[in-house]
Structure formats: C-alpha cells, structure tokens
Scaffold this motif. Structure first.
Motif, PDB file in Angstrom:
ATOM      1  N   VAL A 108       0.842  -1.203   0.000  1.00 13.59           N
ATOM      2  CA  VAL A 108       0.000   0.000   0.000  1.00 13.59           C
ATOM      3  C   VAL A 108       0.871   1.245   0.000  1.00 13.59           C
ATOM      4  CG1 VAL A 108      -1.828   1.274   1.176  1.00 13.59           C
ATOM      5  CG2 VAL A 108      -1.779  -1.243   1.297  1.00 13.59           C
ATOM      6  N   MET A 109       0.554   2.169  -0.903  1.00 12.57           N
ATOM      7  CA  MET A 109       1.228   3.474  -0.932  1.00 12.57           C
ATOM      8  C   MET A 109       0.194   4.572  -1.038  1.00 12.57           C
ATOM      9  SD  MET A 109       4.175   4.910  -3.522  1.00 12.57           S
ATOM     10  CE  MET A 109       4.772   6.610  -3.393  1.00 12.57           C
ATOM     11  N   VAL A 110       0.320   5.591  -0.210  1.00 15.73           N
ATOM     12  CA  VAL A 110      -0.554   6.761  -0.262  1.00 15.73           C
ATOM     13  C   VAL A 110       0.019   7.740  -1.286  1.00 15.73           C
ATOM     14  CG1 VAL A 110      -1.633   8.617   1.058  1.00 15.73           C
ATOM     15  CG2 VAL A 110      -1.152   6.411   2.155  1.00 15.73           C
ATOM     16  N   THR A 111      -0.843   8.306  -2.119  1.00 15.35           N
ATOM     17  CA  THR A 111      -0.403   9.187  -3.204  1.00 15.35           C
ATOM     18  C   THR A 111      -1.154  10.516  -3.164  1.00 15.35           C
ATOM     19  OG1 THR A 111      -2.035   8.198  -4.707  1.00 15.35           O
ATOM     20  CG2 THR A 111       0.183   7.236  -4.684  1.00 15.35           C
ATOM     21  N   VAL A 112      -0.685  11.450  -3.985  1.00 17.06           N
ATOM     22  CA  VAL A 112      -1.316  12.766  -4.070  1.00 17.06           C
ATOM     23  C   VAL A 112      -2.467  12.676  -5.080  1.00 17.06           C
ATOM     24  CG1 VAL A 112      -0.935  15.242  -4.379  1.00 17.06           C
ATOM     25  CG2 VAL A 112       0.932  13.780  -3.584  1.00 17.06           C
ATOM     26  N   GLY A 113      -3.494  11.954  -4.707  1.00 16.87           N
ATOM     27  CA  GLY A 113      -4.618  11.717  -5.599  1.00 16.87           C
ATOM     28  C   GLY A 113      -4.366  10.533  -6.519  1.00 16.87           C
ATOM     29  N   ALA A 114      -5.401  10.133  -7.251  1.00 15.47           N
ATOM     30  CA  ALA A 114      -5.308   8.953  -8.118  1.00 15.47           C
ATOM     31  C   ALA A 114      -4.440   9.199  -9.350  1.00 15.47           C
ATOM     32  CB  ALA A 114      -6.703   8.508  -8.538  1.00 15.47           C
ATOM     33  N   CYS A 115      -4.483  10.402  -9.912  1.00 16.93           N
ATOM     34  CA  CYS A 115      -3.661  10.685 -11.099  1.00 16.93           C
ATOM     35  C   CYS A 115      -2.176  10.500 -10.789  1.00 16.93           C
ATOM     36  CB  CYS A 115      -3.930  12.095 -11.614  1.00 16.93           C
ATOM     37  SG  CYS A 115      -5.375  12.243 -12.677  1.00 16.93           S
ATOM     38  N   HIS A 116      -1.770  10.987  -9.648  1.00 18.07           N
ATOM     39  CA  HIS A 116      -0.383  10.826  -9.214  1.00 18.07           C
ATOM     40  C   HIS A 116      -0.056   9.344  -9.066  1.00 18.07           C
ATOM     41  CE1 HIS A 116       2.664  11.064  -5.712  1.00 18.07           C
ATOM     42  NE2 HIS A 116       3.318  11.391  -6.821  1.00 18.07           N
ATOM     43  N   GLY A 117      -0.962   8.593  -8.435  1.00 19.25           N
ATOM     44  CA  GLY A 117      -0.739   7.169  -8.265  1.00 19.25           C
ATOM     45  C   GLY A 117      -0.644   6.439  -9.584  1.00 19.25           C
ATOM     46  N   MET A 118      -1.521   6.772 -10.527  1.00 22.05           N
ATOM     47  CA  MET A 118      -1.502   6.122 -11.841  1.00 22.05           C
ATOM     48  C   MET A 118      -0.192   6.405 -12.563  1.00 22.05           C
ATOM     49  SD  MET A 118      -3.078   4.211 -14.093  1.00 22.05           S
ATOM     50  CE  MET A 118      -4.866   4.203 -13.860  1.00 22.05           C
ATOM     51  N   PHE A 119       0.275   7.648 -12.516  1.00 19.90           N
ATOM     52  CA  PHE A 119       1.524   7.964 -13.207  1.00 19.90           C
ATOM     53  C   PHE A 119       2.709   7.231 -12.580  1.00 19.90           C
ATOM     54  CE2 PHE A 119       5.480  10.378 -13.504  1.00 19.90           C
ATOM     55  CZ  PHE A 119       5.697  10.252 -14.868  1.00 19.90           C
ATOM     56  N   LEU A 120       2.791   7.226 -11.255  1.00 21.86           N
ATOM     57  CA  LEU A 120       3.901   6.525 -10.597  1.00 21.86           C
ATOM     58  C   LEU A 120       3.905   5.051 -10.973  1.00 21.86           C
ATOM     59  CD1 LEU A 120       3.842   7.999  -6.968  1.00 21.86           C
ATOM     60  CD2 LEU A 120       5.333   8.660  -8.867  1.00 21.86           C
ATOM     61  N   ALA A 121       2.721   4.445 -11.036  1.00 23.01           N
ATOM     62  CA  ALA A 121       2.629   3.032 -11.389  1.00 23.01           C
ATOM     63  C   ALA A 121       3.046   2.800 -12.844  1.00 23.01           C
ATOM     64  CB  ALA A 121       1.209   2.529 -11.147  1.00 23.01           C
TER      65      ALA A 121
END
Length: 387
Positions: free
Chosen positions: A92-105
């Motif tokens: 589990v990783m907390v991100t700066v919103g879903a867009c940020h999470g999608m880009f990191l992934a």
C-alpha cells in the motif's frame, strides 16, 4: 525568455476542447456548470475538524514516503472488512490523488515503447500519462450499442508482443457504466492468457448504484497482476485534499516510492489524516451522499428522456451521464458550444474522451436538483433540442 526554450514536444500544443469551452465560459456570469467531476458537497465536517485537530497536535511533518502507517493500516482494514481482500502493509502506498498514483505506477512498469490498451471513452489524462512514462496507448473503442462494455475478442485482437497492460476503469468515467460480471470474467481470461497487467482505476467504487462494487484484485487469479488506483476525492467529497492510494505487489510499491522521491516524496500529512478519519467514518459519510447522487442522475435521466435529440443509457454508477446528441446533426463540440452560448449550460464534448465520443456530451450531476432542473429547463428551450 523566448517561447522557443520550451521542449519541442510542448512548443506547438493545440488548445484542448475542454480548455476552449472553459475559456468561453469565462464570458458569462450565469453559467450552470455540469462539466467537471468536482462534487458540490463539502468534506464532512467531522473529517475536517479531526484533521485540523491533528494538525494542532503536530501532524504537520513529512510522513513516511509510502504514507502514514496508520492510514495504510486503515486502508488494509477497510479492504478486508468490505471485500474480504487481504493486503500486506508493504503493498500500500498513499499518493497525491489517483492521477499521481496512476503515473507513478505507469512509470514504474513501462519500458520505452510498451503498449497499454485503453478502452474508450476514457478518462482524458490516461494517454498523456502513458506517453510520459515512455509507453504507447492503444485504443479499444466501445459502443453504446454494447452498453459501452469491453468486448474481450476485440481486446485480445489488439494484443501484440509489445502489449504490457490494460487500463480498466469501472465504474467508468465518462460513461457511468459498470463492466458486467460476464465482461470481467472474459477480461480475466484474456489477461491470464496474454500475461498482461491490469491498471484498475477504481476511483468511483462507492458510487455504484445498480450492483455492489467489487475490486478487480479480489479475483484470485488477478490479485498478483493488478495495480489498484483509488482516491478519496469522489467517494468522500475530498477533491481539494489531493489524496489517494495504490495497492500493488510490494516490488511495484518499492519502485513507485523511488520514482516519487524525484517528484514530491510524500502526500501531505494533513490530507492523509483527513483520509484516515474519512475511512473510519465511511459508513456514516457515504450512504447519504451516494443516495443523493443516485437521485440526481436519475432525475437527469428522466429529463433527458423528454428532450428531443437527446438520449442516454439508464444510470448505473458515478455522477456522470454520457448523453447521445447525434440526432442534432451537429458535432459534440458544436453542441457543447451552443449549450453554453444559448442556454448557459456547460458540459464536456464527448470527443474529450476519445474519438468514439463524437456524438456525445458528458454531463456531471455535481450540482443540486434545483440547478439541474434549471439547466434542463434551459436546454429544453433550445432549438436543437426542441424539434
């Protein structure tokens, strides 16, 4: 400084349809804005007050790069209780919103030239995120005739030796559709056979009206090949807090953390505390809000059925309706512009979500029922919808 200092990629960018319509909207002061997925609900006061209290008590420093351990444990607890889905803290990783999470992934997974299949209509940022990560988006068009469901045979036909992943967004933005159990089962077979990764965008999970939402990663054969992207923005009316999370295999999370060290290190600590309190209060917060959105989209659906040259599928989820306006004989952009200029109602042209969005507009029911009534009263008076 001269404009030529810009990178070639950004030097001659054309204005997007959304930006063009948005600029026109600035000319009017009586707009009813049905364009953006930004809920009119304020964040629940209990969440805000608890987060502010935490700030007063010193939760104002950096958290761990992967997020506040207390929040991550609460995310695990939530998924276990709601879906019977067991997740380890390292996943589990907390991100700066879903867009940020999608880009990191995407950045963590894609090599240069890797292909990602994107069902269309799609959430607009996907394509640029894939390209920024070095990948190539491959579009899989869906149709209203098939309920905007994914056709597994069409999906498999797009797979090449460069295909690495597919993005699955259900409940879907912009169509408001949930992919059926049959479709997801067929999708599972293709993913396993072709050895693909799933990027599961589940931002609207709580806003499923017709069926109970079940995360893709709860399917045994998909858990180890699914990267789940989630957010507190829509499910908890917390768009401005900018906080979301990703659930993925631990080695993906490790890579995302390393990528993020060069971007923003960690999500804001106060936002993470707010997310923690929201999760703990979700049974109190969500039902009334979800019920209200359901009432709004059903009201809009009923109004659309009475207006000439408009049609739409029955609502299933989210606060969006993807409205068919083909019988006007005009393009999506032309209809959106007329709606703005003649009725002062702002909606997004369907082509903002892919070429197969031509002939549609997206309406966001993120205003109250009185404003929706005013909007549809105005639209019903327009010549193109009054024939």
């Amino acid at each position: 400084m001269k404009r030529e200092v810009l990178a070639e990629e950004y030097l001659d960018q054309e204005q997007t349809i959304i930006a063009e319509i948005g600029a026109l909207a600035q000319q009017y002061d009586d707009i009813i804005n049905l364009s953006l997925g930004d809920p009119d609900y304020p964040t629940n006061s209990q969440v805000t007050e608890a987060a502010f209290q935490d700030a007063q008590e010193g939760y104002t420093r950096y958290t761990a790069a992967v997020g506040d351990p207390e929040l991550r444990r609460e995310i695990i607890k939530y998924n276990q209780k709601e879906f019977g889905y067991e997740v380890d803290l390292s996943q589990v990783m907390v991100t700066v919103g879903a867009c940020h999470g999608m880009f990191l992934a995407l950045e963590s997974i894609l090599d240069e030239g890797d292909e990602v299949i994107v069902p269309a209509p799609y959430f607009t940022p996907y394509l640029e995120q894939i390209r920024l990560a070095g990948g190539k988006p491959v579009i899989l068009e869906t149709t209203e005739d098939e309920g905007f469901q994914i056709n597994a045979e069409s999906l498999q036909a797009l797979v090449t030796d460069k295909t690495k992943a597919v993005i699955i967004n259900t409940p879907n933005n912009p169509t408001g559709v949930c992919f059926s159990e049959e479709v997801l089962t067929d999708l599972e077979e293709v993913v396993i056979e072709e050895d693909l990764i799933i990027f599961a965008d589940e931002v609207y999970g709580a806003l499923s009206f017709k069926h109970d939402f079940v995360p893709l990663a709860t399917r045994d054969r998909l858990q180890d090949r699914t990267i789940t992207v989630a957010s507190f923005s829509k499910d908890y009316a917390m768009t401005g807090w900018r906080v979301g999370y990703v659930i993925a295999p631990d080695f993906v999370i490790d890579s995302m953390q390393r990528v993020n060290e060069g971007i923003c290190y960690a999500a804001p600590s106060i936002s993470q505390r707010a997310a923690l309190h929201a999760l703990r209060l979700h049974k109190e917060i969500q039902p009334l809000m979800v019920d209200e959105y359901k009432k709004r989209v059903n009201y809009a659906y009923q109004r659309i059925k009475t207006i000439s040259n408009m049609s739409v599928l029955p609502p299933e989820a989210t606060f969006y309706l993807f409205v068919n306006i083909k019988d006007t004989g005009l393009s999506s952009a032309e209809v959106s512009k007329k709606m703005l200029e003649e009725a002062r109602v702002l909606a997004i042209p369907g082509t903002a979500f892919g070429e197969c969005g031509e002939g549609y507009i997206r309406i966001a029911c993120t205003v109250d029922k009185d404003k929706l009534k005013s909007a549809f009263d105005r639209l019903a008076e327009m010549k193109i919808f009054n024939q």
